[in-house]
Design an enzyme around this catalytic site. Structure first.
Site, PDB file in Angstrom:
ATOM      1  N   CYS A   1     -83.194  -5.466 -52.696  1.00 17.06           N
ATOM      2  CA  CYS A   1     -85.007  -5.249 -53.719  1.00 17.06           C
ATOM      3  C   CYS A   1     -84.136  -4.589 -54.520  1.00 17.06           C
ATOM      4  O   CYS A   1     -85.112  -5.021 -55.979  1.00 17.06           O
ATOM      5  CB  CYS A   1     -85.976  -4.796 -52.517  1.00 17.06           C
ATOM      6  SG  CYS A   1     -86.723  -5.892 -51.157  1.00 17.06           S
ATOM      7  N   THR A   2     -83.599  -3.156 -54.737  1.00 15.31           N
ATOM      8  CA  THR A   2     -83.379  -3.027 -56.045  1.00 15.31           C
ATOM      9  C   THR A   2     -82.538  -3.391 -56.908  1.00 15.31           C
ATOM     10  O   THR A   2     -82.647  -3.654 -57.693  1.00 15.31           O
ATOM     11  CB  THR A   2     -82.649  -1.247 -55.325  1.00 15.31           C
ATOM     12  OG1 THR A   2     -83.700  -0.608 -55.053  1.00 15.31           O
ATOM     13  CG2 THR A   2     -81.966  -0.556 -56.056  1.00 15.31           C
TER      14      THR A   2
END
Length: 149
Positions: free
Chosen positions: A46-47
């Site tokens: 997600c980062t």
């Protein structure tokens, strides 16, 4: 019922990182939207996805689109995530998972919230829906469809 290409985005509201209410109606009719659902702030995939949207944000803006990231994380979590990675786009909290349900985004791998991207033209008509746990492909696909629109 899940949304499909050709459908119009549903009207929705949610809290952004400032704690103010985001209303989709303030955007539809004015600019294209790239709405991406992701599992969780500060996780590796997600980062990477958020940072890729950040790194390509000007390309989206140049194509007349606003980027909106949505997960079940709290407004506080989103604010920290946004600050830590200098994210220039909107993050919305979907703590009650109503938006995920409204868009028909399913869980993947049984328990993990799905990763799905919706691209809509300025009138809110969905041009693309892309579902993949591979975060990098979402940005490439979204840019391709906006360039054709």
């Amino acid at each position: 019922m899940a949304l499909k290409v050709g459908d119009t985005l549903p009207n929705f509201t949610a809290k952004d990182t400032n704690g103010t209410v985001f209303d989709s109606q303030n955007y539809i009719g004015k600019q294209s939207l790239v709405i991406y659902f992701y599992p969780k702030d500060n996780t590796p995939g997600c980062t990477a996805e958020a940072c890729s949207f950040r790194d390509n944000y000007q390309d989206f803006k140049d194509l007349g689109a606003e980027v909106i990231g949505i997960s079940a994380d709290s407004v506080t979590s989103h604010l920290k995530f946004k600050s830590k990675f200098n994210l220039p786009f909107i993050l919305l909290s979907d703590a009650d998972k109503k938006l995920r349900k409204l868009f028909g985004v399913e869980n993947s791998l049984i328990f993990l919230p799905g990763r799905e991207t919706f691209v809509a033209d300025k009138n809110g008509v969905i041009l693309m829906i892309f579902n993949s746990m591979s975060s990098k492909i979402h940005i490439e696909k979204a840019l391709q469809i906006l360039k054709k629109a």
